[in-house]
Scaffold this active site. Structure first.
Site: not given
Ligand code: ACO
Length: 472
Positions: A86, A120, A162, A212, A250, A259, A329, A362
């Site tokens: 991609e 992906c 990521t 996502s 993936h 999860k 990733n 996605s």
């Molecule tokens: N210590 C331990 N854990 C922590 C801490 C800390 N200090 N701070 C946050 N966390 C945890 C959160 O509780 C959360 O865990 P949970 O989901 O079990 O509650 C985790 O860390 C991530 O924190 P968030 O606040 O949810 O993270 P954020 O929203 O800022 O970003 C995200 C995470 C959305 C995955 C971002 O990195 C992203 O957009 N990535 C790209 C998209 C992606 O990979 N999607 C997956 C499928 S699609 C694909 O493959 C591209």
């Protein structure tokens, strides 16, 4: 040929990931994220990235030449070559055509297949194309070759940790040690805007991170239900996670994998499958009445189902997490890097074992499928695949960059993306022998690559995109 076409699947694998990487703990501090967010919260340890010397084409050239060389496969024996990616370098010219230089040099231009793209998922589409080709009436008795190659980069912000980068090559044919159980595939496809790349001037995606995550988990549920119902139709008995010895997902980041496996166990509970004991049933009972949408948002269910699934996760999923945690990733290559981690960790005890695979891209496209493993015979044996992958050595010989250097590199790559008329600099000492690298993009956007030789100096194996100069 019918009698020769048993156990079609993966005969051989190799992986390449850049030696350049950044530690998640250091990145967390640099980004001002709370301590543990990237390492515990996302579950990631390290992230590979391409410097200006590398891209999806150079990584593919490296991994394909390495696979052919290490397994002693003559390029003339390849009849189909499919690429999943991609990472857009050219809107028309496929990465596959770039790889044709390896085959043309040996007098083989009779190679079907081009690139497949959907986030992906493109690598899985490419893999299915090759497996289907070997199983079809158009198969000419030669091998298929699949390449999954991506550089996953995000703009500054929560998605940046990521990222990752890698290329994987897989040789496809009959009598494979890694055979497809083609009857049981479960697919879920839908139209959503969770992650997409509408801005063609930028390498970065537009991401709705939360959406996502939910789309991914919904796809896990849907594919698993379909996979189970197909298994039950053909086998006449119920499927549960106990019927999979290992599961490879993936893996955008490890927390989502934890999860996802918990979701499989929750599905087994809802289906009254044998994997969920009485204690676990009691713990999950309060969530029985949740509808689908509610169950994706319910934090208590997430926590309890992960607790209930923990022991099975450690046995069945943990062995797949090495590369995804260390490299990040890898987009199309991610699920196959998870699978390669299982081979690396367990190759001595995989005879007769089943690996359940979940591929997600996605947009969205997703499939759950399964592979049946046999020790196999040299050179296509599981132990030789583990040996060729050489993951410990590849991981140990990486160069860790500071977050400052990583960000500097991202700025340079942003500037270079879609550009022309430049020569690359960069430190070639970080590249291992046999690695292809970008030397130049000329004023007509034509790209030039060289291969690092034993002496550490480009050895004249420069590859030119000379087809374009003569028109398409
Ligand atoms: N210590 C331990 N854990 C922590 C801490 C800390 N200090 N701070 C946050 N966390 C945890 C959160 O509780 C959360 O865990 P949970 O989901 O079990 O509650 C985790 O860390 C991530 O924190 P968030 O606040 O949810 O993270 P954020 O929203 O800022 O970003 C995200 C995470 C959305 C995955 C971002 O990195 C992203 O957009 N990535 C790209 C998209 C992606 O990979 N999607 C997956 C499928 S699609 C694909 O493959 C591209």
């Amino acid at each position: 040929m019918e009698s020769q076409r048993q156990n079609v699947g993966i005969l051989a694998m190799d992986i390449y990931f850049p030696a350049s990487c950044v530690q998640q703990e250091a990145l967390e501090t640099y980004d001002g994220a709370s301590k543990g967010k990237y390492t515990i919260g996302l579950g990631q340890e390290c992230m590979a990235f391409c410097t200006e010397l590398e891209d999806v084409i150079s990584m593919s050239l490296t991994v394909v030449t390495s696979l052919l060389d290490k397994y002693g496969v003559d390029p003339k024996q390849i009849g189909r070559l499919e690429v999943g990616s991609e990472t857009v370098i050219d809107k028309s010219k496929s990465i596959k055509t770039w790889l044709m230089r390896i085959f043309e040099d040996c007098g083989n231009s009779d190679v079907e297949g081009v690139d497949s793209t959907n986030a992906c998922y493109g690598g899985t589409a490419a893999l299915f194309n090759c497996v289907n080709w070997v199983e079809s009436s158009s198969w000419d008795g030669r091998y298929g070759l699949v390449v999954c190659t991506d550089s996953a980069v995000y703009a500054e912000g929560p998605a940046r940790p990521t990222g990752g980068a890698a290329a994987i090559a897989m040789l496809i044919g009959p009598n494979a040690p890694i055979a497809f159980e083609s009857k049981y595939r479960g697919t879920h496809m839908a139209h959503v805007y969770d992650f997409y790349k509408p801005n063609l001037a930028s390498e970065y995606p537009v991401v709705d991170g939360k959406l996502s995550q939910t789309c991914y988990l919904m796809a896990v549920d849907s594919c698993y239900k379909r996979f189970c119902s197909k298994y039950e139709k053909f086998e006449g008995k119920q499927f549960s996670v106990l019927d999979a010895d290992y599961v490879a997902f993936h893996s955008p980041y490890n927390k989502l994998v934890q999860k996802s496996f918990a979701r499989l166990v929750f599905n087994d509970y809802l289906r009254n499958a044998r994997s969920v004991g009485e204690d676990a049933k009691a713990k999950l009972a309060p969530f029985l009445a949740l509808n689908g949408d509610e169950s994706y948002q319910n934090r208590d269910l997430e926590k309890v189902s992960q607790q209930v699934a923990k022991q099975l996760y450690d046995m069945k999923v943990q062995p797949s997490t090495l590369l995804p945690k260390q490299v990040g990733n890898m987009y199309t290559a991610s699920i196959y890097a998870a699978f390669a981690s299982i081979i690396h960790n367990k190759h001595k005890s995989l005879e007769g074992q089943r690996v359940l695979m979940f591929s997600y891209g996605s947009g969205l496209a997703s499939t759950m499928f399964s592979l049946k493993l046999h020790d196999g015979e040299l050179p296509f044996s599981l132990s030789n695949i583990a040996n060729v992958l050489g993951l410990s050595k590849k991981l140990e010989s990486r160069h860790v960059f500071s977050p400052e250097n990583f960000v500097e590199n991202m700025h340079l790559m942003e500037h270079r993306y879609g550009g022309k008329g430049f020569v690359t600099g960069g430190d070639k000492n970080l590249l291992s022998n046999g690695t292809f690298y970008l030397t130049e993009v000329d004023s007509a956007y034509r790209r030039f690559y060289a291969k690092k030789s034993e002496t550490g100096v480009a050895n004249g194996t420069t590859i030119h995109e000379n087809g374009i100069a003569n028109g398409h």
